[in-house]
Design a protein around this motif. Structure first.
Motif, PDB file in Angstrom:
ATOM      1  N   ASN A  65       0.827  -1.207   0.000  1.00  0.00           N
ATOM      2  CA  ASN A  65       0.000   0.000   0.000  1.00  0.00           C
ATOM      3  C   ASN A  65       0.861   1.256   0.000  1.00  0.00           C
ATOM      4  OD1 ASN A  65      -2.827  -0.631   0.047  1.00  0.00           O
ATOM      5  ND2 ASN A  65      -2.368  -1.759   1.909  1.00  0.00           N
ATOM      6  N   SER A 118      -6.211   2.259   5.606  1.00  0.00           N
ATOM      7  CA  SER A 118      -7.320   2.931   4.930  1.00  0.00           C
ATOM      8  C   SER A 118      -6.925   4.359   4.558  1.00  0.00           C
ATOM      9  CB  SER A 118      -8.581   2.897   5.794  1.00  0.00           C
ATOM     10  OG  SER A 118      -8.366   3.668   6.942  1.00  0.00           O
ATOM     11  N   ALA A 119      -6.096   4.987   5.389  1.00  0.00           N
ATOM     12  CA  ALA A 119      -5.641   6.334   5.055  1.00  0.00           C
ATOM     13  C   ALA A 119      -4.822   6.307   3.772  1.00  0.00           C
ATOM     14  CB  ALA A 119      -4.808   6.912   6.200  1.00  0.00           C
ATOM     15  N   GLU A 122      -6.943   5.836   0.648  1.00  0.00           N
ATOM     16  CA  GLU A 122      -7.605   6.999   0.064  1.00  0.00           C
ATOM     17  C   GLU A 122      -6.798   7.598  -1.070  1.00  0.00           C
ATOM     18  OE1 GLU A 122      -8.519   9.853   3.060  1.00  0.00           O
ATOM     19  OE2 GLU A 122      -9.571   8.342   4.284  1.00  0.00           O
ATOM     20  N   TYR A 123      -5.516   7.364  -1.024  1.00  0.00           N
ATOM     21  CA  TYR A 123      -4.675   7.946  -2.063  1.00  0.00           C
ATOM     22  C   TYR A 123      -4.494   7.012  -3.254  1.00  0.00           C
ATOM     23  CZ  TYR A 123      -3.350  11.791   0.956  1.00  0.00           C
ATOM     24  OH  TYR A 123      -3.363  12.912   1.724  1.00  0.00           O
ATOM     25  N   ASP A 125      -5.553   4.863  -6.355  1.00  0.00           N
ATOM     26  CA  ASP A 125      -6.593   4.772  -7.371  1.00  0.00           C
ATOM     27  C   ASP A 125      -7.234   3.393  -7.324  1.00  0.00           C
ATOM     28  OD1 ASP A 125      -6.036   7.253  -8.126  1.00  0.00           O
ATOM     29  OD2 ASP A 125      -4.853   6.715  -9.901  1.00  0.00           O
ATOM     30  N   ASP A 126      -8.521   3.385  -7.601  1.00  0.00           N
ATOM     31  CA  ASP A 126      -9.236   2.118  -7.520  1.00  0.00           C
ATOM     32  C   ASP A 126      -8.804   1.123  -8.588  1.00  0.00           C
ATOM     33  OD1 ASP A 126     -10.587   2.928  -5.354  1.00  0.00           O
ATOM     34  OD2 ASP A 126     -12.300   3.729  -6.487  1.00  0.00           O
TER      35      ASP A 126
END
Lengths: 729, 155
Positions: A65, A118-119, A122-123, A125-126
């Protein structure tokens, strides 16, 4: 076997985490250079790769991540704003926790872990792919990692010319895997160029002669292709050109590169990292496999001299360009310590020899003495060399401290920034290790007690965020480490009251400011009213003082109300050897550190002036300094006017006071090996350590500072004496 | 039969007996590293009375305790004839000044008597037990108690 490989991995992790922290710190400073970002990315990536090989899933998942976010930063998809940098810092802290947990066992704070994931999410891209790293057994094939297929994207044709250098094979890289990775990006055509292959007789073992011309039709962009070759950067000649994409320029560049033998993509140094690219299954085996096999089995010949020259130029460029660390050698600390001990014995042995020769009844010893002098210089060279092995920059320590400040400010809801100065200052490794705890304590205190809340700061007209400056510097044979905050300063009234409440001082004690400040170091003193989980865990600043004293150092506090406080830690440069002046005190031979002595002189009665009942001052060129009788102060002679023969060592204390130490005689000036009295007899007031003299006898190494403070404040309140009394009783 | 004799033999422990202020003491032989002739030591400033100073033992600085002062017995000036018994406490060498070393005695653990109740806590702590040897009382020293409590004072 696995254990030792894992140890190596964790050792490397340490270095990588350091590199990551350094990079992040640089980014925070505003250096958002591609190279810096890349350095951090590579560090995280390598940790992930290694962790994947050992099946450390948590670590891999988190690193992934982290890395993904960083990849977007790298490709300028994400802007590095302050919020993101702070998140990255927290992520890097957590990553280092995960590494520690993986190494030592133990649980990670799962809630914290999830919050960060999770933070970071947020950055991300899906449409980013989810990479899955499987544990890799020895000799097992790589697991395929599906790469995204963006069918709708426009396809382009790239012409790639690839010539691996000999070094690429040396580092275990394999063109075959690169081609496989490429074939995953799109449709790959491979053509082997064996035109440089010399005759069988001229072939040189291990040389690289083969080149490949690849044509790739892909929807990916150029950087995706470059990413495949990332780990062989500098180890191959590579040119990528695409139809319609600045073809001419690329050709020109390729030509230039070919001419200079430079890696074309970027100018960073080649880091020999293991191949961690996702490599697909060998379903559609591309053409060059046979060629590769050929390279492997063929003892390959010498190239034309021109080529050699080019490569030499290339490697030279590499070494000068290299921004990475210099080559290092990992050595067990024990071995270095053995060497240091041996050097210590050598120095003792030298002085024994010198003494023996002096005792010999030989009239002409000049020749021997000359040689002995040479011996001494050599011994000193060896000693300095060995000490340099142990000397390390304080940078990693300071980086850890940055984390402490971050955590402390998060926990207290204050904003504090750590500024570090003098990170390259080199200090003995043991000192660095043993400084971590005291420094942590001081810094937590600085955030918790020193820096005010943002509101209070605003009310005082200061900037909202507090500033803590951590400085390291060499100062005349010692190392000075300073922690300075711009907080409220010490609350002396409160400190005094607490000391009275806890029975540390009598109620009517008259203390000056600096004495009050030093109350902090008394055992059993803790200003925190409630035990906050940050500082004040029942241990006070006395722990700091003990740790520093154990290293032969000192701690001082100075504070200005409203402007902040400064903690300075002064430490000896080395723990093993120092220059000392051999003196005799009441029949005992003792050593005074040269660094403490300003000048020495023989005094006569005219120079001694009485002050009050038992104070004596020495007049030196019109100024008066107090005389301190060393023998009396050490309790070796009753202090009844029986003044010593009158040799004075003028010493200067840390706070600039001067004092004349009265000793009986000065014998010699020489290097002495410091033998700690730690664990032998605890803390002896006035003595910092011991040493072994040429005759095999032990001599005490005096600590002028504590002798001076003990004698000058004998009448007033004396921390050290009180402490020793309190414990002894 | 022979086996029994052997096991019986291993149960015996060997002790080194020595005199301190004319009293007989002993230590298990395994606790002793070496015995050296007394040499003047380097005095430690502000040291308690039972710490004589430090000595150089092949490059290591070791503290020397005066057992007679430690036990509260009459102190005599140390001389050439005295010995320093180097023992190892918590893996650290420590020297103990004794008047002289007498002999090595082999003792059956069953022959060790408990220290009788006396009116001194120090004595009770320091003496692990007593043995009767040639009609003489030999006191077994509890090394850890003797040195540990000293260290505390020094620290």
């Amino acid at each position: 076997m696995t254990g030792s490989i894992m140890d190596t991995f964790f050792e490397e992790c340490e270095e990588l985490l350091e590199a990551m922290d350094a990079g992040l710190a640089a980014i925070e400073e505003g250096d958002q250079d591609a190279e810096t970002v890349n350095a951090v990315f590579r560090a995280v990536h390598s940790i992930k790769g290694g962790a994947g090989a050992f099946g450390l899933d948590d670590l891999v998942a988190f690193a992934h991540n982290f890395e993904t976010v960083f990849d977007d930063v790298r490709s300028n998809k994400l802007q590095l704003d302050e919020k993101l940098v702070q998140l990255l810092f927290r992520a890097s802290d957590h990553l280092s926790d995960l590494v520690t947990c993986a190494r030592d066992g133990g649980e990670v704070d799962q809630a914290h872990h999830d919050v960060l994931i999770s933070a970071l999410g947020e950055y991300i891209d899906d449409d980013e792919e989810e990479l899955v790293f499987e544990p890799m057994g020895v000799g097992a094939a790589f697991d395929p990692a599906p790469l995204p297929s963006l069918a709708e994207a426009k396809e382009a044709t790239f012409d790639i010319r690839f010539h691996p250098l000999k070094e690429m094979f040396d580092t275990g890289n394999e063109p075959y895997f690169l081609f496989q990775a490429l074939s995953d990006l799109g449709e790959l055509t491979v053509r082997l160029d064996d035109s440089e292959l010399p005759g069988y007789d001229a072939m040189e073992d291990g040389e690289s002669y083969l080149s490949w011309e690849l044509t790739l039709v892909t929807s990916e962009n150029r950087s995706a292709i470059e990413a495949v070759f990332e780990f062989v950067e500098g180890l191959c000649e590579l040119s990528i050109s695409s139809e319609g994409e600045e073809e001419a320029d690329a050709d020109a560049l390729a030509a230039l590169n070919a001419a200079f033998g430079l890696p074309p993509v970027e100018e960073e140094s080649a880091v020999a990292l293991p191949l961690e690219q996702p490599v697909p299954d060998a379903v559609e085996t591309p053409a060059p496999v046979d060629a590769v096999a050929e390279v492997e089995v063929t003892p390959v010949p010498e190239v034309e001299s021109e080529k050699v020259a080019i490569k030499a130029a290339g490697s030279k460029k590499e070494s000068t360009k290299s921004s990475g660390p210099k080559p290092t050698l990992r050595v067990e600390l024990d071995r270095v310590d053995r060497l240091i001990n041996a050097v210590g014995e050598l120095i003792i042995n030298h002085s024994m020899l010198a003494q023996q020769i002096a005792n010999l009844d030989v009239s002409d010893t000049r020749d021997v003495e000359t040689e002995l002098e040479g011996f001494k210089n050599l011994a000193r060279d060896i000693q300095e060399g060995v000490m340099a092995i142990r000397a390390q920059p304080v940078k990693p320590l300071f980086q850890r401290m940055a984390r402490i400040v971050r955590e402390a400010s998060a926990a207290t809801g204050k904003t504090a920034k750590l500024i570090t100065i003098g990170e390259t200052t080199e200090v003995d490794k043991t000192v660095i290790e043993r400084l971590a705890d005291p420094l942590t304590h001081i810094l937590r205190n600085a955030v918790d007690h020193g820096i005010e809340s943002p509101e209070a700061r605003a009310a005082a007209g200061k900037e909202k965020g507090g500033e803590i400056t951590l400085t390291a510097a060499h100062r005349s044979g010692s190392v000075c480490i300073e922690v300075k905050d711009d907080g409220a300063g010490l609350n002396r009234k409160k400190i005094r009251q607490i000391a009275i409440d806890k029975g540390l001082i009598p109620e009517n004690a008259e203390l000056n400011d600096s004495e009050i400040d030093n109350l902090l170091f008394l055992p059993g003193f803790s200003t925190a009213k409630e035990i906050s989980n940050l500082s004040g865990r029942g241990v006070g600043m006395d722990v700091v003082k003990n740790a520093v004293t154990a290293l032969g150092g000192r701690v001082n506090i100075s504070s200005n109300p409203g402007q902040g406080s400064v903690f300075s830690i002064i430490l000896p440069l080395t723990l093993a050897v120092m220059d000392g002046m051999v003196v005799s005190v009441a029949g005992h031979t003792m050593v005074v550190p040269i660094t403490a002595i300003v000048e020495t002189m023989r005094g006569n009665d005219d120079m001694i002036n009485n002050l009050g009942a038992d104070g004596t001052l020495l007049s030196i060129r019109g100024s008066f300094v107090p005389i301190c009788d060393v023998a009396g102060s050490l309790g070796l002679r009753s202090n009844t006017g029986d003044e010593p023969a009158g040799v004075y060592l003028l010493v200067e204390t840390e706070n600039g006071d001067r004092c004349a130490l009265a000793v009986d005689d000065i014998h010699d000036q020489r290097q002495v090996v410091i033998k700690s009295l730690d664990g032998v007899c605890g803390n002896v007031p006035g003595v910092s350590a011991a040493t072994i003299l040429g005759d095999g006898k032990i001599a005490m190494i005096l600590d002028p500072e504590s002798i001076v403070t003990a004698s000058s404040s004998a009448a007033v309140f004396d921390t050290d004496r009180r402490m020793s009394n309190a414990i002894a009783s | 039969m022979q086996l029994q004799a052997e096991t019986k033999h291993t149960e015996h422990s060997e002790f080194v007996s020595f005199t301190v202020a004319s009293q007989a003491f002993c230590l298990k032989i395994t606790q002793i590293r070496e015995i050296r002739r007394w040499q003047p030591v380097t005095v430690l400033p502000h040291a308690p009375a039972d710490v004589l100073g430090v000595m150089n033992l092949r490059g290591a600085v070791i503290p020397i305790y005066d057992l007679s002062a430690r036990f509260g017995l009459e102190q005599a000036e140390a001389s050439e004839r005295n010995v320093v018994i180097v023992v190892s406490v918590h893996d650290k060498p420590v020297g103990l000044l004794a008047e002289s070393v007498s002999e090595i005695i082999s003792i059956d653990p069953e022959d060790i008597q408990e220290t009788p109740q006396v009116d001194s806590r120090n004595t009770m702590d320091f003496i692990q037990g007593i043995i009767s040897q040639n009609d003489e009382m030999v006191r077994i020293i509890n090394l850890n108690a003797v040195i540990a409590s000293t260290e505390q004072v020094a620290l």
